[in-house]
Write a protein that holds these residues in place. Structure first.
Motif, PDB file in Angstrom:
ATOM      1  N   LEU A   1      -1.420   7.361  -7.785  1.00 16.61           N
ATOM      2  CA  LEU A   1      -1.124   6.086  -7.159  1.00 16.61           C
ATOM      3  C   LEU A   1       0.261   6.092  -6.528  1.00 16.61           C
ATOM      4  N   TYR A   2       0.448   5.207  -5.562  1.00 20.83           N
ATOM      5  CA  TYR A   2       1.646   5.175  -4.731  1.00 20.83           C
ATOM      6  C   TYR A   2       2.938   5.011  -5.532  1.00 20.83           C
ATOM      7  N   ASP A   3       2.901   4.222  -6.617  1.00 22.81           N
ATOM      8  CA  ASP A   3       4.124   3.950  -7.378  1.00 22.81           C
ATOM      9  C   ASP A   3       3.801   3.834  -8.862  1.00 22.81           C
ATOM     10  N   LYS A   4       4.796   3.517  -9.644  1.00 21.81           N
ATOM     11  CA  LYS A   4       4.656   3.403 -11.093  1.00 21.81           C
ATOM     12  C   LYS A   4       3.860   2.163 -11.468  1.00 21.81           C
ATOM     13  N   VAL A   5       3.232   2.225 -12.649  1.00 25.65           N
ATOM     14  CA  VAL A   5       2.397   1.123 -13.135  1.00 25.65           C
ATOM     15  C   VAL A   5       2.760   0.761 -14.569  1.00 25.65           C
TER      16      VAL A   5
ATOM     17  N   LYS B   1       0.305   1.845   0.823  1.00 22.20           N
ATOM     18  CA  LYS B   1      -1.005   2.497   0.709  1.00 22.20           C
ATOM     19  C   LYS B   1      -1.325   2.690  -0.760  1.00 22.20           C
ATOM     20  N   LEU B   2      -2.497   3.164  -1.058  1.00 25.12           N
ATOM     21  CA  LEU B   2      -2.919   3.335  -2.448  1.00 25.12           C
ATOM     22  C   LEU B   2      -2.347   4.591  -3.087  1.00 25.12           C
ATOM     23  N   LEU B   3      -2.346   5.701  -2.359  1.00 23.22           N
ATOM     24  CA  LEU B   3      -1.985   6.998  -2.940  1.00 23.22           C
ATOM     25  C   LEU B   3      -0.674   7.540  -2.374  1.00 23.22           C
ATOM     26  N   ARG B   4      -0.026   8.360  -3.177  1.00 26.44           N
ATOM     27  CA  ARG B   4       1.155   9.086  -2.713  1.00 26.44           C
ATOM     28  C   ARG B   4       0.747  10.120  -1.680  1.00 26.44           C
ATOM     29  N   GLY B   5       1.714  10.595  -0.934  1.00 25.78           N
ATOM     30  CA  GLY B   5       1.437  11.659   0.034  1.00 25.78           C
ATOM     31  C   GLY B   5       1.185  11.105   1.420  1.00 25.78           C
ATOM     32  N   ASP B   6       1.085  12.038   2.356  1.00 23.93           N
ATOM     33  CA  ASP B   6       0.930  11.656   3.752  1.00 23.93           C
ATOM     34  C   ASP B   6      -0.504  11.732   4.253  1.00 23.93           C
ATOM     35  N   GLY B   7      -1.408  12.249   3.453  1.00 22.96           N
ATOM     36  CA  GLY B   7      -2.787  12.441   3.906  1.00 22.96           C
ATOM     37  C   GLY B   7      -3.586  11.152   3.935  1.00 22.96           C
ATOM     38  N   LYS B   8      -4.766  11.258   4.534  1.00 22.60           N
ATOM     39  CA  LYS B   8      -5.695  10.141   4.568  1.00 22.60           C
ATOM     40  C   LYS B   8      -6.351   9.980   3.201  1.00 22.60           C
ATOM     41  N   LEU B   9      -6.920   8.802   2.981  1.00 25.59           N
ATOM     42  CA  LEU B   9      -7.670   8.583   1.746  1.00 25.59           C
ATOM     43  C   LEU B   9      -8.906   9.477   1.734  1.00 25.59           C
TER      44      LEU B   9
END
Length: 186
Positions: free
Chosen positions: A57-61, A89-97
């Motif tokens: 996930l994009y950040d801490k929870v 966005k939902l996920l870390r990184g630069d790629g597409k979902l």
């Protein structure tokens, strides 16, 4: 080899909604780490097909405040964000979902409308019963057995009857009724 279940997601400023669409899931294992790593595994079907997914996930929870609800057709995860705020966005990184992750439009809200859908829509699996208010036939006044074609034929007959001269009315009414009865019904 494992498969990926379909995952739907939506967010609010304080939480993420993840819905894993996997009917009749068995042996469900979910792990959520404070740094935002979410893992799921479960089996389904008579062959016990394994489904797995790992999301960074994009950040801490906040693991302790997050909730899980396992239903017959899906698993709903309400993941509390460690810090309130909208994620890009939902996920870390630069790629597409990945192709198996989709937006959950039933739960989606924009930043300026943080409250999102009403609780009643969520309580009934996204079904909004307010849209059923003005359905025809629900008040008992509509005759649901009459087809559109029959209604049109009846209207034509009534219009033709009204347009007749009073003297010829009886003769022509009989002729029109006979024609209507002979017409093929659908």
């Amino acid at each position: 080899m494992s498969r990926h279940p379909e995952v739907k997601w939506a967010q609010r400023s304080d939480k993420i909604y993840l819905t894993i669409l996997l009917a009749d899931a068995k042996n469900v294992q979910i792990n959520l780490e404070p740094d935002g790593v979410f893992t799921f595994s479960g089996t389904t079907g008579s062959d016990n097909v394994l489904y797995e997914v790992k999301l960074e996930l994009y950040d801490k929870v906040n693991v302790e405040a997050s909730k899980l609800n396992t239903g017959v057709r899906s698993i709903l995860c309400v993941i509390e964000k460690a810090e309130k705020g909208w994620w890009k966005k939902l996920l870390r990184g630069d790629g597409k979902l990945p192709h198996y992750i989709k937006v959950d439009w039933d739960k989606w809200a924009e930043e300026d409308e943080d409250d999102g859908p009403t609780a009643t829509a969520d309580d009934f699996g996204g079904m909004d019963f307010s849209k059923f208010d003005n359905m025809g036939g629900m008040d008992g006044d509509d005759d649901l057995d009459v087809s559109d074609d029959e209604e049109a034929e009846t209207a034509k007959t009534e219009d033709a009857i009204e347009g007749l001269d009073v003297e010829k009315k009886d003769e022509e009414v009989s002729e029109i009724k006979e024609e209507t009865e002979k017409a093929p019904s659908t």
